[in-house]
Scaffold this motif. Structure first.
Motif, mmCIF file in Angstrom:
data_model
loop_
_atom_site.group_PDB
_atom_site.id
_atom_site.type_symbol
_atom_site.label_atom_id
_atom_site.label_comp_id
_atom_site.label_asym_id
_atom_site.label_seq_id
_atom_site.Cartn_x
_atom_site.Cartn_y
_atom_site.Cartn_z
ATOM 1 N N LEU A 88 -7.553 4.655 -14.137
ATOM 2 C CA LEU A 88 -9.020 4.553 -14.128
ATOM 3 C C LEU A 88 -9.652 5.302 -12.962
ATOM 4 N N THR A 89 -8.802 5.946 -12.124
ATOM 5 C CA THR A 89 -9.251 6.602 -10.880
ATOM 6 C C THR A 89 -10.111 5.663 -10.052
ATOM 7 N N SER A 90 -9.721 4.402 -10.008
ATOM 8 C CA SER A 90 -10.451 3.389 -9.240
ATOM 9 C C SER A 90 -9.967 3.422 -7.792
ATOM 10 N N PRO A 91 -10.861 3.558 -6.795
ATOM 11 C CA PRO A 91 -10.430 3.642 -5.401
ATOM 12 C C PRO A 91 -9.807 2.333 -4.914
ATOM 13 N N VAL A 92 -8.873 2.482 -3.970
ATOM 14 C CA VAL A 92 -8.159 1.352 -3.377
ATOM 15 C C VAL A 92 -8.335 1.407 -1.869
ATOM 16 N N ALA A 93 -8.759 0.283 -1.268
ATOM 17 C CA ALA A 93 -8.910 0.224 0.190
ATOM 18 C C ALA A 93 -7.543 0.020 0.842
ATOM 19 N N VAL A 94 -7.261 0.763 1.910
ATOM 20 C CA VAL A 94 -5.999 0.639 2.648
ATOM 21 C C VAL A 94 -6.301 0.074 4.028
ATOM 22 N N ILE A 95 -5.609 -1.042 4.356
ATOM 23 C CA ILE A 95 -5.793 -1.735 5.634
ATOM 24 C C ILE A 95 -4.469 -1.673 6.395
ATOM 25 N N ALA A 96 -4.494 -1.239 7.653
ATOM 26 C CA ALA A 96 -3.277 -1.141 8.467
ATOM 27 C C ALA A 96 -3.281 -2.209 9.545
ATOM 28 N N GLY A 97 -2.135 -2.894 9.720
ATOM 29 C CA GLY A 97 -1.994 -3.888 10.772
ATOM 30 C C GLY A 97 -1.204 -3.342 11.946
#
Length: 611
Positions: free
Chosen positions: A139-148
């Motif tokens: 769906l080319t839906s964006p995904v948020a990336v969170i780094a710890g």
């Protein structure tokens, strides 16, 4: 590192753990940092600050509409991946840079027994998380990336514990299998990442670039393979198995009627005896199959220990050149080998290491074959020529070898082979130009699966002889082949040995049933056949067992090499009785008779003591 993008395009044939590749959408204006190295301490300061951050996980979950995962790293909604947290659990091929993030998703992780860290230990057939990322990709839906801050591959310090990096698009989702490093894939060649040279896997432990001017080496960790992965159930079955050459495992039958077969017991082994005829009606030699069982395999320094130890020993196994050495048509053997003791000059030439240089596992295994060889020759009232050479062969999953023969004149009349790991079937057939009336059923058409080196398909189809004996080899089994005349008449097909290695010039074939396999083959190198005094002296030095090797002497019985404290004698005696029951040396009626007599004896002794 393998090209993951290319592997992502292939459809996996077996269960694998899913990984994803996420590419930055580039929607935000600030620069995304390249997170690529190790620990936070000692790293350079970051350039700028994240627009969204948190010091506690609950803050993320309650404040962000696109992240609400208190336990898992990935957050999905309506079956679509919305975000992913990449913290302390980092896989070996995970990666960050300005435009690309590669990370592992899905389950299959368990605590490591040594480190306590979560590692992948089980393959997955299905992962809802991976499917959610596939949906996001479609769906080319964006995904948020969170780094710890627990993430080890950030090249700079992360200013807060949780840092929302950016929105990314999922561009690839693929699956990676949890392998041991001995599967068929790992025997394939690679393209050198340094110079581009196509390189075969010549060494057991690694790939070394075949360009003489390049020093590139590629290693994949080889994990210890448990026996449960390679050995079938029923390892100690008391019934011998015979497999017809045409029908494989679908139909079992006895050996050819011209072979004299008998069954007996040797030590704690079932012994299957095959006496093979010659052209004049006499005997060309014998084949003895020492059938192991669980009690033998589980003893101290037994086949189970040997299988474990041989995987962890430095043997320097390598593939040798089979044909056309040094030419553009050069071809390597299918197996990996190393020779110990006196030099053995078969088709694949290689240096031999002295028994004094051999790891203990080689001496332990050789001592078992020494016992089997001595037992065979003692029963036939013939002289035993001591084994002074041991060839070790390692086979990746799926390796095999076709029918071949050997005419090596330096060898004695006896060959011993110990099988460790995966099961296999060993096939024997007469050589083409032989005429053995008792084995000739009037059908000399080709039925063999293998072939001699250099044979054309047409000649092979006209001349190959049918298999006259098949033996099922299991983990811990020993095979002794004895008789000089056998080499003139028969051929064997077997992955137990490389091209042209058996003393008998037998064409032989062993069809492995899959899985990691080792075979150790012992011979007597006759020093009188060597060319000069230097070769004879070297053979004597290398073929002598080192001091202290007598501690591994073996006599075929259960726990033969173990030391028993006085208080454990009862356990030792009990194990021996169980072993004799296991291999048929004793029957339950015998045990009942012994117990009755022991009861009478104990009663008598008690009465005498009281008197």
């Amino acid at each position: 590192m393998e090209h993951l993008e290319e592997r992502a395009e292939k459809k996996p044939a077996r269960k694998r753990n899913p990984s994803i590749k996420i590419t930055n959408t580039g929607k935000k204006s600030h620069k995304v940092l390249a997170y690529y190295e190790s620990f936070q301490e000692g790293k350079p300061d970051p350039i700028g600050q994240p627009e969204v951050w948190a010091s506690k996980r609950q803050q993320l979950c309650e404040a962000l509409p696109y992240y609400n995962a208190y336990q898992s790293g990935a957050y999905t909604h309506d079956g679509i991946a919305r975000s992913i947290l990449i913290d302390k659990e980092v896989s070996v091929r995970d990666k960050f840079d300005e435009e690309v993030v590669i990370t592992s998703v899905g389950g299959g992780r368990l605590p490591d027994e040594e480190t306590g860290r979560m590692v992948y230990k089980t393959d997955q057939v299905f992962s809802s998380i991976a499917n959610a990322f596939m949906r996001a990709m479609e769906l080319t839906s964006p995904v948020a990336v969170i780094a710890g801050q627990g993430n080890k591959i950030s090249p700079t310090k992360l200013p807060h514990y949780y840092n929302v990096l950016d929105w990314f698009h999922v561009t690839d989702v693929w699956q990676e299998k949890n392998d041991y490093g001995y599967e068929r894939l790992y025997k394939q060649g690679i393209v050198c990442q340094k110079c581009g040279c196509c390189t075969r896997r010549i060494e057991w432990k690694q790939w070394s670039c075949e360009n003489d001017k390049c020093d590139y080496i590629h290693r994949v960790k080889q994990h210890l393979v448990p026996l449960s992965k390679v050995v079938a159930d029923g390892m100690d079955s008391s019934r011998e198995m015979y497999i017809d050459n045409d029908v494989r495992d679908e139909r079992l039958k006895a050996p050819h009627k011209g072979i004299r077969f008998s069954q007996s017991v040797a030590g704690s082994y079932d012994l299957y005896n095959y006496d093979v005829p010659n052209e004049s009606g006499g005997l060309s030699g014998s084949i003895r199959h020492f059938k192991s069982n669980r009690l033998i395999n589980q003893q101290k320094d037994g086949p189970n220990d040997l299988f474990h130890e041989i995987q962890t020993s430095e043997l320097d196994l390598k593939r040798g050149v089979a044909v056309h050495k040094g030419t553009t048509q050069e071809t390597l053997t299918n197996h990996f080998t190393q020779n110990f003791g006196a030099a053995y000059k078969y088709l694949v030439a290689q240096d031999s290491k002295a028994f004094g240089e051999a790891p203990p596992v080689i001496i332990k295994a050789t001592k078992r074959m020494v016992w089997a060889g001595q037992h065979t020759l003692m029963k036939s009232h013939e002289p035993y020529y001591p084994f002074n050479e041991c060839l070790v062969l390692g086979y990746f999953d799926g390796s095999k070898i076709g029918f071949h023969d050997d005419g090596e004149k330096t060898l004695g009349p006896t060959v011993a082979t110990l099988s460790l790991g995966a099961n296999a079937t060993m096939n024997f057939r007469p050589k083409r130009k032989t005429h053995i009336p008792s084995l000739d059923d009037g059908n000399t058409r080709a039925r063999g699966r293998g072939r001699d080196v250099g044979d054309s398909a047409g000649n092979r189809e006209k001349k190959d002889r049918p298999t006259i004996l098949s033996i099922k080899l299991e983990h811990g089994d020993i095979v002794i082949m004895h008789g000089r005349e056998i080499q003139k008449l028969f051929e064997v097909c077997s992955p137990l040995s490389p091209l042209n290695i058996l003393t008998f010039n037998l064409q032989h074939e062993v069809i492995p049933n899959g899985g990691l396999r080792f075979a150790l083959t012992c011979r007597h190198i006759d020093p009188q056949t060597l060319l000069n005094e230097d070769e004879r002296r070297t053979a004597a030095e290398k073929g002598t067992f080192p001091p202290g090797s007598e501690q591994f002497d073996y006599d075929g019985s259960i726990l033969a090499t173990a030391e028993f404290p006085q208080q454990n004698r009862g356990i030792h005696i009990s194990n021996n009785i169980k072993a004799k029951l296991e291999v048929g040396e004793l029957h339950l009626s015998d045990v009942e008779y012994i117990l009755q007599n022991l009861a009478k004896y104990t009663s008598t002794q008690t009465s005498l003591h009281n008197a």
